[in-house]
Design a protein around this motif. Structure first.
Motif, PDB file in Angstrom:
ATOM      1  N   CYS A  74       4.659   3.081   3.647  1.00  0.00           N
ATOM      2  CA  CYS A  74       5.888   3.850   3.439  1.00  0.00           C
ATOM      3  C   CYS A  74       5.634   5.157   2.705  1.00  0.00           C
ATOM      4  N   GLY A  75       4.413   5.350   2.200  1.00  0.00           N
ATOM      5  CA  GLY A  75       4.073   6.611   1.559  1.00  0.00           C
ATOM      6  C   GLY A  75       3.790   7.703   2.565  1.00  0.00           C
ATOM      7  N   LEU A  76       3.475   7.316   3.792  1.00  0.00           N
ATOM      8  CA  LEU A  76       3.135   8.297   4.831  1.00  0.00           C
ATOM      9  C   LEU A  76       4.349   8.595   5.692  1.00  0.00           C
ATOM     10  N   ASP A  77       5.445   8.894   5.048  1.00  0.00           N
ATOM     11  CA  ASP A  77       6.699   9.157   5.727  1.00  0.00           C
ATOM     12  C   ASP A  77       7.525  10.035   4.800  1.00  0.00           C
ATOM     13  N   TYR A  78       8.405  10.842   5.361  1.00  0.00           N
ATOM     14  CA  TYR A  78       9.256  11.695   4.531  1.00  0.00           C
ATOM     15  C   TYR A  78      10.664  11.127   4.368  1.00  0.00           C
ATOM     16  N   ALA A  79      10.985  10.055   5.087  1.00  0.00           N
ATOM     17  CA  ALA A  79      12.327   9.480   5.023  1.00  0.00           C
ATOM     18  C   ALA A  79      12.503   8.644   3.760  1.00  0.00           C
ATOM     19  N   ILE A  80      13.760   8.482   3.342  1.00  0.00           N
ATOM     20  CA  ILE A  80      14.076   7.481   2.319  1.00  0.00           C
ATOM     21  C   ILE A  80      13.981   6.119   2.991  1.00  0.00           C
ATOM     22  N   ILE A  81      13.212   5.213   2.401  1.00  0.00           N
ATOM     23  CA  ILE A  81      12.978   3.896   3.007  1.00  0.00           C
ATOM     24  C   ILE A  81      13.362   2.802   2.021  1.00  0.00           C
ATOM     25  N   THR A 104       0.843  -1.194   0.000  1.00  0.00           N
ATOM     26  CA  THR A 104       0.000   0.000   0.000  1.00  0.00           C
ATOM     27  C   THR A 104       0.879   1.246   0.000  1.00  0.00           C
ATOM     28  N   PHE A 105       0.329   2.330  -0.523  1.00  0.00           N
ATOM     29  CA  PHE A 105       1.078   3.576  -0.613  1.00  0.00           C
ATOM     30  C   PHE A 105       0.103   4.720  -0.405  1.00  0.00           C
ATOM     31  N   CYS A 107       4.857   4.078  -7.954  1.00  0.00           N
ATOM     32  CA  CYS A 107       3.709   4.788  -7.392  1.00  0.00           C
ATOM     33  C   CYS A 107       4.116   6.221  -7.097  1.00  0.00           C
ATOM     34  N   GLY A 108       3.281   7.155  -7.467  1.00  0.00           N
ATOM     35  CA  GLY A 108       3.516   8.546  -7.152  1.00  0.00           C
ATOM     36  C   GLY A 108       2.184   9.253  -6.974  1.00  0.00           C
ATOM     37  N   PHE A 109       2.136  10.201  -6.045  1.00  0.00           N
ATOM     38  CA  PHE A 109       0.889  10.904  -5.790  1.00  0.00           C
ATOM     39  C   PHE A 109       1.114  12.408  -5.862  1.00  0.00           C
ATOM     40  N   SER A 110       0.101  13.166  -5.549  1.00  0.00           N
ATOM     41  CA  SER A 110       0.182  14.622  -5.667  1.00  0.00           C
ATOM     42  C   SER A 110       1.340  15.172  -4.842  1.00  0.00           C
ATOM     43  N   GLY A 111       1.885  16.306  -5.307  1.00  0.00           N
ATOM     44  CA  GLY A 111       3.059  16.871  -4.687  1.00  0.00           C
ATOM     45  C   GLY A 111       2.790  17.567  -3.365  1.00  0.00           C
ATOM     46  N   PHE A 112       3.882  17.976  -2.725  1.00  0.00           N
ATOM     47  CA  PHE A 112       3.791  18.709  -1.475  1.00  0.00           C
ATOM     48  C   PHE A 112       4.930  19.726  -1.460  1.00  0.00           C
TER      49      PHE A 112
END
Length: 205
Positions: A120-127, A74-75, A191-196
């Motif tokens: 892992c999508g709900l994090d800002y770290a490189i994972i 999931t992302f 997977c990629g979603f809207s920017g921030f």
């Protein structure tokens, strides 16, 4: 009666010795797979890799401590990778064993473990997530699943977080690990979603 007792004791010792050898042999094989996988991972992370200069994250890069073959991912609350990775080079059926990765003390200031987070999508770290070394149809050659989650930013403006995956192909010769190539299944397999905002990424909170 004593002879019969000694005979039973003799066969019991043979049985226990056989079981002990089998158990320790299996354990050593498991330990070797886990140790070689861990060595391969940190050897890979210690070398320059494609795209990494363009990626950014908050805090230390994280590594999932569970080395396993992953099925569904999931992302950001949605389904990212609905199917497991597949390669015609691998030997099937694959082992479903998982192994525990340990970050060496010498790298404790460079990496940290992922926590209980499931997305892992709900994090800002490189994972990074890895599988163990997986045997291929070619002797002494292995593939390792590699999932990568990170952010890419444009200057000081907006950023986007994405998840990608590929295989790391290695050869093991006399306990030496040699990286051969990275294998991308499909360039659209991400997977990629809207920017921030980059400010959100750099926020200390």
């Amino acid at each position: 009666m004593p002879h019969r007792f000694l005979l039973i004791l003799y066969f019991l010792c043979l049985f226990l010795g056989s079981c002990s050898h089998s158990m320790f042999g299996s354990r050593n094989e498991v330990d070797q797979t886990g140790q070689l996988s861990q060595r391969a991972i940190f050897q890979y992370l210690g070398q320059p890799t494609r795209f990494m200069n363009d990626l950014t994250g908050k805090g230390l890069p994280k590594i999932d401590p569970v080395l396993c073959v992953r099925n569904i991912t999931t992302f950001r609350g949605g389904l990212c990778f609905a199917e497991p990775m597949h390669s015609d080079e691998l030997k099937y059926p694959m082992s479903k064993k998982s192994y525990q990765l340990t970050i060496p003390d010498s790298l404790a200031k460079k990496f940290r473990y992922t926590g209980p987070e499931k997305d892992c999508g709900l994090d800002y770290a490189i994972i990074h997530q890895f599988s163990p070394l997986l045997p291929t149809i070619e002797p002494n050659v292995f593939l390792m699943e590699h999932y990568l989650y990170a952010n890419m930013c444009e200057g000081n403006g907006s950023c986007i977080r994405a998840g990608t995956r590929d295989y790391l192909k290695v050869r093991i010769e006399k306990d030496e690990i040699i990286f051969l190539e990275g294998i991308v299944i499909d360039w659209d397999d991400f997977c990629g979603f809207s920017g921030f905002s980059k400010r959100e990424l750099e926020d200390d909170k």
